[in-house]
Design a protein around this motif. Structure first.
Motif, PDB file in Angstrom:
ATOM      1  N   LEU B   3       0.736  -1.176  -0.078  1.00  0.00           N
ATOM      2  CA  LEU B   3       0.119  -0.083   0.131  1.00  0.00           C
ATOM      3  C   LEU B   3       0.942   1.421   0.116  1.00  0.00           C
ATOM      4  O   LEU B   3       1.812   1.415   0.780  1.00  0.00           O
ATOM      5  N   VAL B   6      -1.699   5.272   0.996  1.00  0.00           N
ATOM      6  CA  VAL B   6      -3.348   5.329   0.852  1.00  0.00           C
ATOM      7  C   VAL B   6      -4.049   5.975   1.714  1.00  0.00           C
ATOM      8  O   VAL B   6      -3.719   6.229   2.822  1.00  0.00           O
ATOM      9  N   LYS B   8      -8.345   7.029   2.583  1.00  0.00           N
ATOM     10  CA  LYS B   8      -9.602   6.595   2.527  1.00  0.00           C
ATOM     11  C   LYS B   8     -10.820   7.706   3.155  1.00  0.00           C
ATOM     12  O   LYS B   8     -10.480   7.780   4.196  1.00  0.00           O
ATOM     13  N   SER B  21       1.358   3.723   4.256  1.00  0.00           N
ATOM     14  CA  SER B  21       2.060   2.763   3.439  1.00  0.00           C
ATOM     15  C   SER B  21       2.478   1.632   4.355  1.00  0.00           C
ATOM     16  O   SER B  21       3.141   1.564   5.416  1.00  0.00           O
ATOM     17  N   PRO B  52     -12.583   1.060  -3.100  1.00  0.00           N
ATOM     18  CA  PRO B  52     -11.545   1.677  -3.750  1.00  0.00           C
ATOM     19  C   PRO B  52     -10.915   2.851  -2.801  1.00  0.00           C
ATOM     20  O   PRO B  52     -11.663   3.332  -1.999  1.00  0.00           O
ATOM     21  N   PRO B  53      -9.555   2.675  -2.959  1.00  0.00           N
ATOM     22  CA  PRO B  53      -8.937   3.760  -2.102  1.00  0.00           C
ATOM     23  C   PRO B  53      -9.181   5.427  -2.691  1.00  0.00           C
ATOM     24  O   PRO B  53      -9.611   5.508  -3.766  1.00  0.00           O
ATOM     25  N   GLY B  56      -3.714   7.271  -3.448  1.00  0.00           N
ATOM     26  CA  GLY B  56      -2.498   6.256  -3.165  1.00  0.00           C
ATOM     27  C   GLY B  56      -2.875   5.341  -4.094  1.00  0.00           C
ATOM     28  O   GLY B  56      -4.080   5.136  -4.883  1.00  0.00           O
ATOM     29  N   THR B  57      -2.162   4.124  -3.844  1.00  0.00           N
ATOM     30  CA  THR B  57      -2.326   3.027  -4.690  1.00  0.00           C
ATOM     31  C   THR B  57      -2.270   1.658  -3.811  1.00  0.00           C
ATOM     32  O   THR B  57      -1.426   1.258  -2.806  1.00  0.00           O
ATOM     33  N   VAL B  58      -3.044   0.635  -4.075  1.00  0.00           N
ATOM     34  CA  VAL B  58      -2.990  -0.662  -3.461  1.00  0.00           C
ATOM     35  C   VAL B  58      -2.469  -1.397  -4.498  1.00  0.00           C
ATOM     36  O   VAL B  58      -3.163  -1.846  -5.823  1.00  0.00           O
ATOM     37  N   GLU B  59      -1.376  -2.404  -4.516  1.00  0.00           N
ATOM     38  CA  GLU B  59      -0.708  -3.105  -5.416  1.00  0.00           C
ATOM     39  C   GLU B  59      -0.569  -4.500  -4.759  1.00  0.00           C
ATOM     40  O   GLU B  59      -0.202  -4.868  -3.715  1.00  0.00           O
ATOM     41  N   PRO B  64       0.736  -6.665 -13.115  1.00  0.00           N
ATOM     42  CA  PRO B  64      -0.428  -6.395 -13.007  1.00  0.00           C
ATOM     43  C   PRO B  64      -1.247  -7.713 -13.441  1.00  0.00           C
ATOM     44  O   PRO B  64      -2.307  -8.081 -12.757  1.00  0.00           O
TER      45      PRO B  64
END
Lengths: 262, 251
Positions: B3, B6, B8, B21, B52-53, B56-59, B64
């Protein structure tokens, strides 16, 4: 345990016997005119003697009631499922369901009967309109009352719309649907009777309500009461049947159908 | 699993997470520990893809393509057992496989296997209402295991259980984790539970949630002796102090 079972039969039967006895005594001792209130034995004898008139009439009313109920189940469930798919469909259709429900069937009957040439079809439409609403609203409510975490779980596992409907939403909605069915069963009969009254149908294919009305006009009080008795018995039978179906369908899991341990 | 920064914010304007993070390596057992309302559960929902956040990003995974594959191998256990009351234990556990259209024969074998793992063989035909709270939780865990997950998300799964049941389920969970090597993200507000179970404890601050401490737990055998020993107690103390520091004046 056995004692409770025996008592649970004896108590209502006993009260019924006392009621009939009181009725009988009131009529004989009070010397009440037959056209005001016929004695219970006379009503039963009339039921037996007039069966050639009342039996077919009962059959007509039963057919009407159960056809209306069957259509209401199909239509109500289909519409509820459709409305559960999208809020826009719900917003578009729900007002019409409410309008149909709040318009009294007595007011609707003459309009429908004069527009539809076949009287039995007209009566079916009227009874359906009344019976489908409780099934629609209860089922729609049930489809929306799914546990949110279960919904998330189905989403997480990638369930499609049909899978969600079949494995999650339909079983969740079942108790609500059955409540709707019990209500609809009762009012389908009422609606059938009211529609027959309002439509004033005559001749071949006349139902119990028409026979009751006809007997009332002729001051044939015993037959009025015999018809009334048949209607009441039919109502009780429908209620008992739908309650049994409900208890059977929910026997494994729903609080309403599972005996409480003490 | 990473993360990065991120955030929310919920529709009602509540800022649940702010600049979170964290990274979890494959095969790690990571606990998220924090006061209630700090957004621990929100992190699990973000990782699961259930919401969904806002920033930021959730990987998941390295590529992918791997992320998509991994999404299908996530299991989630809620605080409540969240079973379908109309379905038997077996049918509840079968649900994730049914949704995935796993052939019937194979699915039934895997349900039996999952029930055996949580010690519920013989209860397949029971209904949830006939089970105790601990047994319902075991069903919920069996349902999570039946897809053979790579990532297991647990949201305070034992919080509503009594202590004896909780200890036993903790031991079972650690045993199964060692056996299968899942990656686990475990949300709890119990210091002791987090230390006993995890390879790493992440301590979070009150809302808006942030990861403020990252405490590694050595790889020791988890048993009663270790629970009574000095290492466990020192770690619990360290985690408790970190939690109090995170709470600031509000502790």
């Amino acid at each position: 345990m056995r004692r409770t079972v025996v008592l649970s039969v004896l108590v209502p039967v006993g009260v019924l016997a006392l009621t009939v006895l009181a009725w009988h005594l009131y009529v004989t001792i009070g010397d009440v005119e037959t056209f005001i209130l016929p004695a219970p034995d006379l009503v039963i004898r009339t039921l037996w003697n007039d069966w050639s008139t009342l039996g077919p009439a009962l059959w007509v009313t039963l057919k009407l009631t159960f056809s209306a109920l069957a259509l209401a189940v199909v239509g109500g469930v289909a519409l509820a499922v459709l409305m559960a798919q999208s809020r826009w469909i719900e917003l578009a259709l729900y007002p019409y369901a409410v309008i149909l429900q709040v318009t009294p069937v007595v007011a609707l009957a003459p309009i429908v009967v004069t527009r539809i040439p076949d009287t039995q079809t007209a009566l079916l439409v009227l009874a359906f309109v009344v019976a489908f609403f409780p099934i629609l609203t209860n089922t729609a409510q049930g489809l929306k009352s799914v546990d949110h975490n279960l919904r998330d779980l189905f989403q997480l596992h990638g369930a499609g719309r049909l899978q969600r409907l079949w494995y999650l939403e339909a079983p969740s909605a079942l108790p609500y649907f059955l409540t709707g069915l019990r209500i609809a069963g009762g009012i389908a009969l009422i609606a059938a009777v009211v529609a027959e009254f309002a439509a004033g149908s005559s001749g071949a294919g006349s139902g119990l309500a028409f026979r009751l009305f006809e007997a009332q006009y002729r001051l044939n009080s015993p037959r009025v009461f015999a018809a009334l008795l048949l209607l009441a018995a039919t109502g009780v039978a429908i209620f008992a049947a739908t309650s049994l179906v409900s208890a059977w369908a929910l026997r494994h899991w729903h609080e309403s159908a599972v005996p409480r341990d003490r | 699993m990473r993360l990065a920064d991120v955030g929310k914010t919920y529709a009602n304007g509540v800022l649940a997470l702010d600049g979170v993070s964290l990274a979890v390596a494959s095969g790690e057992f990571v606990s998220l520990l924090g006061p209630s309302g700090c957004g621990k559960s929100t992190i699990l929902r973000l990782v699961a893809g259930l919401s969904p956040p806002s920033a930021g990003t959730v990987e998941l995974g390295a590529t992918p393509g791997e992320a998509d594959a991994l999404r299908r191998e996530i299991s989630f256990v809620f605080q409540e057992p969240t079973l379908m009351p109309w379905a038997t234990v077996a049918a509840n556990v079968l649900m994730p496989l049914r949704v995935r259209r796993v052939p019937r024969r194979e699915a039934e074998d895997r349900v039996a296997e999952a029930l055996a793992l949580v010690g519920l063989d013989g209860f397949a035909k029971s209904y949830p209402r006939e089970l105790s709270g601990g047994m319902k939780m075991r069903v919920s865990i069996a349902r999570a295991l039946v897809i053979r997950p790579r990532l297991l998300l647990l949201d305070e799964p034992f919080a509503a259980l009594d202590e004896i049941t909780r200890f036993r389920l903790n031991d079972d969970l650690v045993r199964l984790w060692r056996q299968f090597g899942w990656t686990v993200l475990f949300v709890t507000h119990s210091v002791f539970e987090s230390v006993y179970l995890s390879s790493r404890v992440l301590v979070m601050s009150p809302r808006p949630g942030r990861v403020v401490q990252d405490i590694a737990v050595p790889d020791a055998a988890r048993n009663e002796a270790w629970r009574m020993g000095p290492e466990y107690n020192a770690l619990c103390r360290e985690v408790s102090l970190a939690l109090h520091a995170a709470m600031g004046d509000r502790a």
